[in-house]
Design an enzyme around this catalytic site. Structure first.
Site, mmCIF file in Angstrom:
data_model
loop_
_atom_site.group_PDB
_atom_site.id
_atom_site.type_symbol
_atom_site.label_atom_id
_atom_site.label_comp_id
_atom_site.label_asym_id
_atom_site.label_seq_id
_atom_site.Cartn_x
_atom_site.Cartn_y
_atom_site.Cartn_z
ATOM 1 N N ARG A 148 15.313 109.868 30.748
ATOM 2 C CA ARG A 148 16.348 110.761 31.242
ATOM 3 C C ARG A 148 15.651 112.042 31.703
ATOM 4 O O ARG A 148 14.607 112.422 31.169
ATOM 5 C CB ARG A 148 17.364 111.091 30.148
ATOM 6 C CG ARG A 148 18.106 109.871 29.595
ATOM 7 C CD ARG A 148 19.043 110.291 28.469
ATOM 8 N NE ARG A 148 19.781 109.149 27.938
ATOM 9 C CZ ARG A 148 19.416 108.428 26.895
ATOM 10 N NH1 ARG A 148 18.295 108.728 26.241
ATOM 11 N NH2 ARG A 148 20.149 107.409 26.471
ATOM 12 N N LYS A 172 19.102 111.167 23.147
ATOM 13 C CA LYS A 172 20.430 111.626 22.764
ATOM 14 C C LYS A 172 20.621 111.479 21.263
ATOM 15 O O LYS A 172 20.126 110.551 20.641
ATOM 16 C CB LYS A 172 21.497 110.811 23.499
ATOM 17 C CG LYS A 172 21.604 111.135 24.990
ATOM 18 C CD LYS A 172 22.764 110.388 25.611
ATOM 19 C CE LYS A 172 22.938 110.783 27.069
ATOM 20 N NZ LYS A 172 24.085 110.066 27.687
ATOM 21 N N HIS A 243 18.177 110.493 37.811
ATOM 22 C CA HIS A 243 18.595 109.324 37.040
ATOM 23 C C HIS A 243 18.365 108.020 37.802
ATOM 24 O O HIS A 243 18.275 106.953 37.180
ATOM 25 C CB HIS A 243 20.080 109.449 36.681
ATOM 26 C CG HIS A 243 20.444 108.781 35.387
ATOM 27 N ND1 HIS A 243 20.010 109.242 34.161
ATOM 28 C CD2 HIS A 243 21.187 107.679 35.130
ATOM 29 C CE1 HIS A 243 20.485 108.454 33.203
ATOM 30 N NE2 HIS A 243 21.197 107.499 33.753
ATOM 31 N N ARG A 246 15.448 106.114 36.527
ATOM 32 C CA ARG A 246 15.718 105.418 35.263
ATOM 33 C C ARG A 246 16.378 104.069 35.545
ATOM 34 O O ARG A 246 16.006 103.049 34.963
ATOM 35 C CB ARG A 246 16.610 106.298 34.390
ATOM 36 C CG ARG A 246 16.979 105.712 33.034
ATOM 37 C CD ARG A 246 17.644 106.810 32.219
ATOM 38 N NE ARG A 246 18.423 106.323 31.097
ATOM 39 C CZ ARG A 246 17.933 106.079 29.887
ATOM 40 N NH1 ARG A 246 16.643 106.260 29.650
ATOM 41 N NH2 ARG A 246 18.723 105.668 28.910
ATOM 42 N N HIS A 269 18.781 102.984 24.043
ATOM 43 C CA HIS A 269 20.166 102.595 23.777
ATOM 44 C C HIS A 269 20.342 101.955 22.408
ATOM 45 O O HIS A 269 21.458 101.669 22.004
ATOM 46 C CB HIS A 269 20.650 101.608 24.853
ATOM 47 C CG HIS A 269 20.826 102.244 26.196
ATOM 48 N ND1 HIS A 269 20.963 101.509 27.351
ATOM 49 C CD2 HIS A 269 20.898 103.546 26.573
ATOM 50 C CE1 HIS A 269 21.099 102.320 28.389
ATOM 51 N NE2 HIS A 269 21.068 103.554 27.931
ATOM 52 N N TYR A 278 10.600 103.703 13.891
ATOM 53 C CA TYR A 278 9.762 103.302 15.011
ATOM 54 C C TYR A 278 8.373 102.891 14.561
ATOM 55 O O TYR A 278 7.712 102.099 15.231
ATOM 56 C CB TYR A 278 9.657 104.448 16.024
ATOM 57 C CG TYR A 278 10.847 104.546 16.935
ATOM 58 C CD1 TYR A 278 11.019 103.657 17.983
ATOM 59 C CD2 TYR A 278 11.802 105.531 16.748
ATOM 60 C CE1 TYR A 278 12.102 103.738 18.810
ATOM 61 C CE2 TYR A 278 12.895 105.625 17.567
ATOM 62 C CZ TYR A 278 13.052 104.727 18.605
ATOM 63 O OH TYR A 278 14.137 104.808 19.428
#
Length: 302
Positions: A148, A172, A243, A246, A269, A278
């Site tokens: 993003r 996000k 964007h 992306r 997502h 991770y």
């Protein structure tokens, strides 16, 4: 009438209870303000707001010629507001419960070919000097990593591992993910970072990779402007934004045969809350997905 105090309390709910970003809070408030403005013009007290009144409100949106997709977004914001009103006891029952969202048309995002991306990057580089190197590196990062624009603008040295070939991205909801870097992205970043004319960062901005001419972290508006300029100079007539790169990243991987789960993870997502999670992901498998399917990794080595 609905008081500004009530609006401020709702903002506090969005910001502190739901932990929404400033941009998301602003979007929700903009939707609610449309309803509140209509209620004020209609002299409609809050306690009289019901499903029938809301139907009149939505009908007015249609009368104004607002696109169904935009109406759907407004209704979504209004429904969130209605749930909060009931939760806080301002109304006995949520008046938005039966409010239907209009069916949205299928949206097909603009996608660039690899050749178009290359032309845009070269056009950005042709600006010359440190800005040309910065812009080329930034666009390459968007396309090679599917970031993003806000993620790329706030990319930090502490999250950039060029020797290992990956970056750590704060997405996000403050969720972090690891994204492999292509050889092209590493090369472009190093060209930019080692250049002697890279601006001296302002105090407090030292951690950021991409700097403006004034030494501050580059803004989304600046990125939007120079991408539009580079696309025009490259002869790419598609209506693009940051964007778009992306979308092009995800489309290139999908068309190349990458799995949806890997693409969703790379795009951020997945519902991953902490960096520690991770560390247990097989980074080698993710890297193989990008190296195998992304066109940037199917080019001859220098």
């Amino acid at each position: 009438m609905v008081s500004q105090d009530l609006r401020a309390k709702y903002l506090g709910y969005l910001r502190f209870e739901l932990s929404l970003s400033d941009n998301t809070c602003a979007a929700y408030l903009a939707d609610v303000d449309k309803l509140l403005g209509w209620m004020e013009r209609e002299a409609l007290p809050l306690e009289q707001l019901d499903y029938s009144q809301l139907q009149h409100f939505v009908a007015q949106l249609y009368d104004l010629g607002i696109h169904p997709n935009s109406i759907a977004r407004v209704i979504s914001g209004v429904r969130s507001f209605g749930r909060w009103l009931e939760l806080e006891g301002y109304v006995a029952a949520d008046p938005t419960t039966l409010l239907e969202v209009p069916r949205k048309g299928r949206y097909l995002p603009t996608v660039l070919t690899t050749e178009e991306v290359d032309r845009i990057i070269e056009a950005a580089r042709s600006r010359g000097g440190i800005e040309g190197l910065r812009n080329a590196a930034f666009i390459e990062l968007l396309f090679s990593c599917g970031l993003r624009v806000s993620e790329a603008c706030h990319l930090r040295f502490a999250d950039t591992f060029l020797d290992e070939g990956y970056i750590r991205v704060l997405g996000k909801g403050s969720k972090q993910r690891l994204v492999p870097l292509s050889d092209s992205a590493i090369r472009e970043l190093r060209r930019y970072l080692v250049h002697p004319d890279r601006p001296t960062p302002k105090r407090g901005e030292e951690e950021y990779i991409f700097l403006s001419a004034r030494g501050k972290a580059i803004s989304r508006i600046t990125v939007f402007v120079y991408i539009k300029e580079a696309a025009a100079a490259a002869g790419v007539e598609k209506n693009i934004s940051p964007h778009t790169f992306r979308h092009s990243f995800a489309t290139a991987l999908l068309e190349g045969g990458a799995g949806l789960q890997a693409i969703q993870l790379l795009l951020g997502h997945e519902d991953v809350a902490t960096t520690e999670i991770y560390t247990h992901i097989d980074r080698t498998r993710l890297r193989e997905q990008v190296e195998r399917y992304h066109p940037r990794n199917q080019q001859p080595k220098d």
